[in-house]
Motif scaffolding. Structure first.
Motif, PDB file in Angstrom:
ATOM      1  N   VAL A  20      29.576  44.064  34.188  1.00 54.16           N
ATOM      2  CA  VAL A  20      30.018  43.186  35.270  1.00 54.16           C
ATOM      3  C   VAL A  20      30.428  41.867  34.636  1.00 54.16           C
ATOM      4  O   VAL A  20      29.645  41.244  33.911  1.00 54.16           O
ATOM      5  CB  VAL A  20      28.885  42.975  36.301  1.00 54.16           C
ATOM      6  N   ARG A  21      31.675  41.453  34.891  1.00 53.21           N
ATOM      7  CA  ARG A  21      32.222  40.260  34.252  1.00 53.21           C
ATOM      8  C   ARG A  21      32.619  39.217  35.301  1.00 53.21           C
ATOM      9  O   ARG A  21      33.262  39.532  36.301  1.00 53.21           O
ATOM     10  CB  ARG A  21      33.443  40.636  33.413  1.00 53.21           C
ATOM     11  N   LEU A  22      32.226  37.977  35.047  1.00 54.69           N
ATOM     12  CA  LEU A  22      32.597  36.830  35.880  1.00 54.69           C
ATOM     13  C   LEU A  22      33.249  35.796  34.981  1.00 54.69           C
ATOM     14  O   LEU A  22      32.561  35.082  34.242  1.00 54.69           O
ATOM     15  CB  LEU A  22      31.355  36.238  36.565  1.00 54.69           C
ATOM     16  N   PRO A  23      34.586  35.693  34.999  1.00 57.12           N
ATOM     17  CA  PRO A  23      35.268  34.743  34.103  1.00 57.12           C
ATOM     18  C   PRO A  23      34.916  33.286  34.392  1.00 57.12           C
ATOM     19  O   PRO A  23      34.733  32.495  33.476  1.00 57.12           O
ATOM     20  CB  PRO A  23      36.751  35.013  34.350  1.00 57.12           C
ATOM     21  N   GLU A  24      34.837  32.947  35.691  1.00 54.79           N
ATOM     22  CA  GLU A  24      34.617  31.536  36.025  1.00 54.79           C
ATOM     23  C   GLU A  24      34.135  31.394  37.458  1.00 54.79           C
ATOM     24  O   GLU A  24      34.544  32.144  38.341  1.00 54.79           O
ATOM     25  CB  GLU A  24      35.911  30.740  35.835  1.00 54.79           C
ATOM     26  N   LEU A 220      34.771  32.472  55.056  1.00 58.10           N
ATOM     27  CA  LEU A 220      34.127  32.120  53.797  1.00 58.10           C
ATOM     28  C   LEU A 220      35.014  32.442  52.596  1.00 58.10           C
ATOM     29  O   LEU A 220      35.628  33.501  52.545  1.00 58.10           O
ATOM     30  CB  LEU A 220      32.817  32.899  53.636  1.00 58.10           C
ATOM     31  N   PRO A 221      35.076  31.545  51.623  1.00 58.19           N
ATOM     32  CA  PRO A 221      35.723  31.909  50.356  1.00 58.19           C
ATOM     33  C   PRO A 221      34.886  33.000  49.690  1.00 58.19           C
ATOM     34  O   PRO A 221      33.674  33.103  49.926  1.00 58.19           O
ATOM     35  CB  PRO A 221      35.682  30.613  49.548  1.00 58.19           C
ATOM     36  N   ARG A 222      35.535  33.816  48.864  1.00 59.16           N
ATOM     37  CA  ARG A 222      34.773  34.929  48.303  1.00 59.16           C
ATOM     38  C   ARG A 222      35.203  35.273  46.884  1.00 59.16           C
ATOM     39  O   ARG A 222      36.324  35.002  46.466  1.00 59.16           O
ATOM     40  CB  ARG A 222      34.897  36.168  49.195  1.00 59.16           C
ATOM     41  N   LEU A 223      34.250  35.872  46.193  1.00 53.47           N
ATOM     42  CA  LEU A 223      34.501  36.515  44.915  1.00 53.47           C
ATOM     43  C   LEU A 223      34.657  37.999  45.200  1.00 53.47           C
ATOM     44  O   LEU A 223      33.733  38.633  45.719  1.00 53.47           O
ATOM     45  CB  LEU A 223      33.329  36.320  43.957  1.00 53.47           C
ATOM     46  N   GLY A 224      35.798  38.554  44.866  1.00 48.72           N
ATOM     47  CA  GLY A 224      36.036  39.963  45.114  1.00 48.72           C
ATOM     48  C   GLY A 224      35.983  40.764  43.831  1.00 48.72           C
ATOM     49  O   GLY A 224      36.266  40.261  42.741  1.00 48.72           O
ATOM     50  N   ALA A 225      35.618  42.043  43.974  1.00 44.00           N
ATOM     51  CA  ALA A 225      35.453  42.924  42.827  1.00 44.00           C
ATOM     52  C   ALA A 225      36.711  43.740  42.576  1.00 44.00           C
ATOM     53  O   ALA A 225      37.312  44.286  43.506  1.00 44.00           O
ATOM     54  CB  ALA A 225      34.268  43.859  43.065  1.00 44.00           C
ATOM     55  N   THR A 226      37.104  43.817  41.319  1.00 40.92           N
ATOM     56  CA  THR A 226      38.139  44.741  40.871  1.00 40.92           C
ATOM     57  C   THR A 226      37.501  45.663  39.843  1.00 40.92           C
ATOM     58  O   THR A 226      37.063  45.207  38.773  1.00 40.92           O
ATOM     59  CB  THR A 226      39.324  44.002  40.221  1.00 40.92           C
ATOM     60  N   SER A 227      37.397  46.946  40.187  1.00 42.42           N
ATOM     61  CA  SER A 227      36.684  47.888  39.323  1.00 42.42           C
ATOM     62  C   SER A 227      37.656  48.734  38.509  1.00 42.42           C
ATOM     63  O   SER A 227      38.704  49.152  39.003  1.00 42.42           O
ATOM     64  CB  SER A 227      35.780  48.799  40.163  1.00 42.42           C
ATOM     65  N   ARG A 228      37.296  48.931  37.260  1.00 40.19           N
ATOM     66  CA  ARG A 228      38.000  49.875  36.405  1.00 40.19           C
ATOM     67  C   ARG A 228      36.944  50.630  35.600  1.00 40.19           C
ATOM     68  O   ARG A 228      35.752  50.355  35.739  1.00 40.19           O
ATOM     69  CB  ARG A 228      38.994  49.147  35.497  1.00 40.19           C
ATOM     70  N   GLN A 229      37.369  51.563  34.776  1.00 40.16           N
ATOM     71  CA  GLN A 229      36.427  52.393  34.048  1.00 40.16           C
ATOM     72  C   GLN A 229      35.436  51.551  33.238  1.00 40.16           C
ATOM     73  O   GLN A 229      35.816  50.831  32.321  1.00 40.16           O
ATOM     74  CB  GLN A 229      37.183  53.328  33.090  1.00 40.16           C
ATOM     75  N   GLY A 230      34.174  51.632  33.639  1.00 41.32           N
ATOM     76  CA  GLY A 230      33.121  50.982  32.868  1.00 41.32           C
ATOM     77  C   GLY A 230      32.944  49.505  33.109  1.00 41.32           C
ATOM     78  O   GLY A 230      32.060  48.881  32.508  1.00 41.32           O
ATOM     79  N   GLU A 231      33.765  48.885  33.984  1.00 42.92           N
ATOM     80  CA  GLU A 231      33.638  47.447  34.170  1.00 42.92           C
ATOM     81  C   GLU A 231      34.109  47.023  35.557  1.00 42.92           C
ATOM     82  O   GLU A 231      35.047  47.592  36.115  1.00 42.92           O
ATOM     83  CB  GLU A 231      34.453  46.700  33.117  1.00 42.92           C
ATOM     84  N   THR A 232      33.429  46.020  36.107  1.00 41.20           N
ATOM     85  CA  THR A 232      33.861  45.371  37.343  1.00 41.20           C
ATOM     86  C   THR A 232      34.100  43.895  37.055  1.00 41.20           C
ATOM     87  O   THR A 232      33.259  43.230  36.451  1.00 41.20           O
ATOM     88  CB  THR A 232      32.807  45.510  38.450  1.00 41.20           C
ATOM     89  N   LEU A 233      35.243  43.409  37.489  1.00 43.77           N
ATOM     90  CA  LEU A 233      35.622  42.009  37.316  1.00 43.77           C
ATOM     91  C   LEU A 233      35.536  41.312  38.664  1.00 43.77           C
ATOM     92  O   LEU A 233      36.085  41.803  39.655  1.00 43.77           O
ATOM     93  CB  LEU A 233      37.054  41.937  36.767  1.00 43.77           C
ATOM     94  N   PHE A 234      34.854  40.163  38.710  1.00 42.20           N
ATOM     95  CA  PHE A 234      34.755  39.388  39.950  1.00 42.20           C
ATOM     96  C   PHE A 234      35.606  38.128  39.814  1.00 42.20           C
ATOM     97  O   PHE A 234      35.420  37.326  38.904  1.00 42.20           O
ATOM     98  CB  PHE A 234      33.297  39.010  40.226  1.00 42.20           C
ATOM     99  N   GLU A 235      36.545  37.968  40.773  1.00 40.03           N
ATOM    100  CA  GLU A 235      37.450  36.830  40.760  1.00 40.03           C
ATOM    101  C   GLU A 235      37.618  36.281  42.167  1.00 40.03           C
ATOM    102  O   GLU A 235      37.422  36.999  43.151  1.00 40.03           O
ATOM    103  CB  GLU A 235      38.819  37.260  40.230  1.00 40.03           C
ATOM    104  N   PRO A 236      37.996  34.991  42.282  1.00 41.29           N
ATOM    105  CA  PRO A 236      38.241  34.410  43.619  1.00 41.29           C
ATOM    106  C   PRO A 236      39.344  35.172  44.336  1.00 41.29           C
ATOM    107  O   PRO A 236      40.350  35.570  43.734  1.00 41.29           O
ATOM    108  CB  PRO A 236      38.679  32.980  43.302  1.00 41.29           C
ATOM    109  N   MET A 237      39.156  35.388  45.645  1.00 38.39           N
ATOM    110  CA  MET A 237      40.124  36.114  46.465  1.00 38.39           C
ATOM    111  C   MET A 237      40.591  35.206  47.602  1.00 38.39           C
ATOM    112  O   MET A 237      39.857  34.351  48.082  1.00 38.39           O
ATOM    113  CB  MET A 237      39.506  37.377  47.069  1.00 38.39           C
ATOM    114  N   ASP A 238      41.815  35.401  48.050  1.00 37.14           N
ATOM    115  CA  ASP A 238      42.363  34.653  49.178  1.00 37.14           C
ATOM    116  C   ASP A 238      41.725  35.117  50.484  1.00 37.14           C
ATOM    117  O   ASP A 238      41.346  36.281  50.608  1.00 37.14           O
ATOM    118  CB  ASP A 238      43.869  34.815  49.250  1.00 37.14           C
TER     119      ASP A 238
END
Length: 238
Positions: A20-24, A220-238
């Motif tokens: 699980v990755r959170l860039p910022e 509410l502003p949110r962090l949304g998940a984008t999943s790919r093989q072996g990893e989920t990336l959480f980034e700000p969503m509109d």
């Protein structure tokens, strides 16, 4: 303010490992940010890492700044993790973080009043607090204080859990699906009260939720998940 940069946490080993990755992430006083995504994508894992229950395998920065003066010194939690300073990390968890679990997590042998007071008692804080009194009033719990958790409805238990989570005046509130067990009306009411509590008490909050309609209605502003093989990336969503 909570400030995170390049956080990576991993669960499992080998072919079963999932990252699980959170860039910022930056979230300020009085703000609430939702964490969303499909079931099993790693929302709770991310919350546990931010709550210092899981150790990240990579981390560039994690700081928590008390409200007040712009010159307030941030708590360098990233440094504590790098040094594996477990006593200091435990102190941060107990003093500066508040948790709301899906189940409420109330102790059945204590009254509502004593459940709420427990975090303050453990930290050696005065048991009476105007901060807590305001929260009890906001969540309409005055008539329930002498009852045990088993005498409460699910919604009432979750409201008590909300107050207990902020009783010790933490800087950051972490809520994992706090409305999952509630009917739509009760979920909306609890969410409304929770947002009001965060605003009035000047907390920062991260809320894991699968209730897309509820989050949209409250804007509410949110962090949304984008999943790919072996990893989920959480980034700000509109």
């Amino acid at each position: 303010m909570l400030d995170i940069k390049n956080l990576l946490v991993r669960r499992g080993e080998g072919a079963q490992a999932h990252q699980v990755r959170l860039p910022e992430l930056q979230i300020g006083t009085g703000q609430v940010l939702a964490i969303t995504g499909e079931s099993g994508c790693g929302k709770s894992t991310l919350l546990e890492a931010i709550g210092l229950l899981l150790r990240p395998v990579e981390l560039q920065r994690l700081t928590l700044t008390p409200p007040g003066s712009p010159a307030a010194t941030p708590l360098d939690i990233g440094r504590l993790l790098a040094d594996d300073d477990q006593p200091a990390l435990a102190a941060v968890r107990s003093k500066h973080l508040g948790f709301i679990l899906q189940s409420g997590g109330l102790l059945p042998f204590l009254s509502v009043r004593d459940n709420i007071r427990l975090p303050r008692r453990l930290l050696g804080m005065p048991l009476h607090s105007e901060h807590v009194d305001r929260a009890i009033a906001a969540l309409r719990l005055e008539t329930l204080l002498d009852k045990r958790p088993q005498a409460l409805s699910i919604g009432e238990r979750q409201r008590v859990a909300c107050v207990r989570a902020i009783a010790h005046e933490p800087l950051l509130l972490l809520a994992d699906e706090p409305t999952a067990a509630l009917d739509p009306h009760s979920a909306r009411r609890l969410f409304e009260l929770l947002l009001s509590l965060v605003s009035s008490l000047g907390l920062s909050a991260l809320v894991v939720s699968h209730d897309w309609a509820l989050l949209k209605d409250f804007g509410l502003p949110r962090l949304g998940a984008t999943s790919r093989q072996g990893e989920t990336l959480f980034e700000p969503m509109d």
